[in-house]
Design an enzyme around this catalytic site. Structure first.
Site, PDB file in Angstrom:
ATOM      1  N   TYR A 154      -2.707  39.772 -29.180  1.00 31.07           N
ATOM      2  CA  TYR A 154      -2.695  41.195 -28.830  1.00 31.07           C
ATOM      3  C   TYR A 154      -1.497  41.523 -27.945  1.00 31.07           C
ATOM      4  CZ  TYR A 154      -4.507  45.742 -27.284  1.00 31.07           C
ATOM      5  OH  TYR A 154      -4.671  47.088 -27.014  1.00 31.07           O
ATOM      6  N   LYS A 189       1.678  43.602 -29.486  1.00 35.34           N
ATOM      7  CA  LYS A 189       2.043  44.932 -28.989  1.00 35.34           C
ATOM      8  C   LYS A 189       3.459  44.946 -28.419  1.00 35.34           C
ATOM      9  CE  LYS A 189      -1.733  47.537 -29.511  1.00 35.34           C
ATOM     10  NZ  LYS A 189      -1.758  48.841 -30.199  1.00 35.34           N
ATOM     11  N   VAL A 213     -16.580  48.302 -18.939  1.00 35.31           N
ATOM     12  CA  VAL A 213     -17.388  49.512 -18.747  1.00 35.31           C
ATOM     13  C   VAL A 213     -18.577  49.521 -19.702  1.00 35.31           C
ATOM     14  CG1 VAL A 213     -17.421  52.038 -18.935  1.00 35.31           C
ATOM     15  CG2 VAL A 213     -15.491  50.902 -17.827  1.00 35.31           C
ATOM     16  N   PHE A 245     -21.141  46.669 -18.756  1.00 27.27           N
ATOM     17  CA  PHE A 245     -21.979  46.963 -17.586  1.00 27.27           C
ATOM     18  C   PHE A 245     -23.023  48.021 -17.912  1.00 27.27           C
ATOM     19  CE2 PHE A 245     -18.832  45.637 -13.958  1.00 27.27           C
ATOM     20  CZ  PHE A 245     -18.874  44.335 -14.431  1.00 27.27           C
ATOM     21  N   ARG A 301      -9.295  46.806 -11.819  1.00 30.25           N
ATOM     22  CA  ARG A 301      -8.828  47.550 -12.986  1.00 30.25           C
ATOM     23  C   ARG A 301      -8.780  49.028 -12.603  1.00 30.25           C
ATOM     24  NH1 ARG A 301      -8.219  43.048 -14.160  1.00 30.25           N
ATOM     25  NH2 ARG A 301      -8.715  41.926 -16.087  1.00 30.25           N
ATOM     26  N   ASP A 314      -6.993  36.019 -17.838  1.00 31.69           N
ATOM     27  CA  ASP A 314      -7.535  37.323 -17.437  1.00 31.69           C
ATOM     28  C   ASP A 314      -6.740  37.836 -16.240  1.00 31.69           C
ATOM     29  OD1 ASP A 314      -9.784  39.210 -17.967  1.00 31.69           O
ATOM     30  OD2 ASP A 314     -10.192  38.851 -15.848  1.00 31.69           O
ATOM     31  N   ARG A 320      -5.515  39.434 -12.805  1.00 28.97           N
ATOM     32  CA  ARG A 320      -6.168  39.614 -11.506  1.00 28.97           C
ATOM     33  C   ARG A 320      -6.217  41.075 -11.100  1.00 28.97           C
ATOM     34  NH1 ARG A 320      -2.409  35.840 -10.771  1.00 28.97           N
ATOM     35  NH2 ARG A 320      -1.130  37.285  -9.573  1.00 28.97           N
ATOM     36  N   GLN A 321      -5.207  41.806 -11.502  1.00 24.54           N
ATOM     37  CA  GLN A 321      -5.138  43.214 -11.092  1.00 24.54           C
ATOM     38  C   GLN A 321      -4.396  44.023 -12.141  1.00 24.54           C
ATOM     39  OE1 GLN A 321      -3.214  42.957  -7.289  1.00 24.54           O
ATOM     40  NE2 GLN A 321      -1.251  42.295  -8.142  1.00 24.54           N
TER      41      GLN A 321
END
Length: 317
Positions: A149, A153, A192, A195, A215, A277, A279-280
């Site tokens: 991905y 992109k 989102v 959760f 995020r 993943d 961190r920020q």
């Protein structure tokens, strides 16, 4: 924005989460809209309410194959965007980004259409610069499980700018940061939707890592507005331009807000952090403010209320 001058607008990935909202807005503005989707992650239910409009047409097609239609503007949104979906068939994900870009750029060149590429904040990888400005080149693992991905992109952006330089194509590139809202896929694995679904089912809310990673979350209506404004900019403006909400929240803060708004009784549990993943993640939207006069208006709490209301209607509890 006046889209009535355009006889037809093509939206690839038009039956997806973002694409369906974009089709809706374009139709409301008076455009003829051709929605193209292979329905891998898109859904007919996302655009079912538009089918009665005579100016709306749906075509099942995969953008990795050439497309021959007559259009004035192209919004290229086709590509699975959640890790669960894009990692399921990583080779096809890369093909969708790269071959899809080549095919849509070729179409734009043939018919003289203006074309917008939906790129992603993932081009920045796990960033060393925070917040991320457009001039930051990113820190991406080229051989990791997210690379199909991220690098797909990045290559698509390369193609867009090479078509601009080589063929003087009228291009726009937007880098989309985390977006949420109604019509998100319930099982897309994004934080989102994860959760909210877990809270509505009173299942444990799963946080990967310690929950301190951050995020930024942009409500879909705000995002579609700036995509439309970007397409309307003069040809001299190409981007890339960051679009998203610069409000920054930790995963723990998001989980607590979702539990409060759903009234859920779920417990928060922690799982190991996935490979690569970030961190920020937070956009610097100075360019979008300066050029398009845009900044998001909808707060995370208000947007979550709308999103939760949608999921109450689609999630079996």
């Amino acid at each position: 924005m006046n889209y009535q001058q355009a006889s037809k607008i093509l939206v690839t990935g038009g039956a997806g989460f973002l694409g369906s909202h974009l089709c809706e807005r374009l139709l409301a503005a008076g455009s003829d809209v051709l929605c193209v989707d292979n329905f891998y992650t898109g859904s007919k239910s996302n655009v079912a309410h538009l089918m009665s409009d005579q100016r709306f047409e749906v075509m099942r097609h995969d953008v990795t194959l050439p497309l021959h239609v007559e259009v004035d503007k192209i919004f290229n949104l086709a590509c699975p965007a959640s890790p669960i979906h894009y990692q399921f068939d990583p080779v096809q994900t890369t093909k969708t980004s790269v071959h899809g870009a080549i095919n849509m750029l070729g179409l734009a060149k043939r018919v003289g259409a203006k074309i917008l590429q939906a790129s992603t904040s993932e081009v920045y990888g796990d960033p060393e610069v925070h917040p991320q400005p457009e001039g930051y080149w990113g820190r991406v693992n080229p051989v990791g499980i997210r690379s199909c991905y991220d690098e797909g992109k990045r290559c698509a952006e390369t193609l867009f700018f090479d078509y601009k330089r080589q063929h003087n194509l009228d291009i726009k590139v937007v880098r989309i940061f985390n977006t949420y809202g109604p019509r998100m896929h319930p099982n897309d694995g994004r934080v989102v939707s994860n959760f909210i679904v877990q809270a509505l089912k009173n299942e444990n809310i799963t946080i990967y890592g310690d929950g301190s990673q951050t995020r930024s979350f942009c409500y879909v209506d705000d995002l579609i507005e700036v995509i439309l404004r970007t397409m309307d900019t003069p040809s001299e403006f190409t981007g890339p331009v960051n679009i998203g909400n610069p409000g920054e929240f930790t995963m723990l803060e998001l989980a607590e807000m979702v539990l409060r708004l759903t009234g859920g009784k779920s417990k928060v549990i922690h799982e190991p952090l996935p490979q690569d993943d970030p961190r920020q993640r937070k956009p610097d939207i100075s360019l979008a403010k300066a050029v398009m006069g845009w900044e998001p208006k909808i707060s995370l709490e208000d947007g979550l209320k709308e999103t939760i209301a949608y999921f109450r209607g689609v999630v079996k509890t």
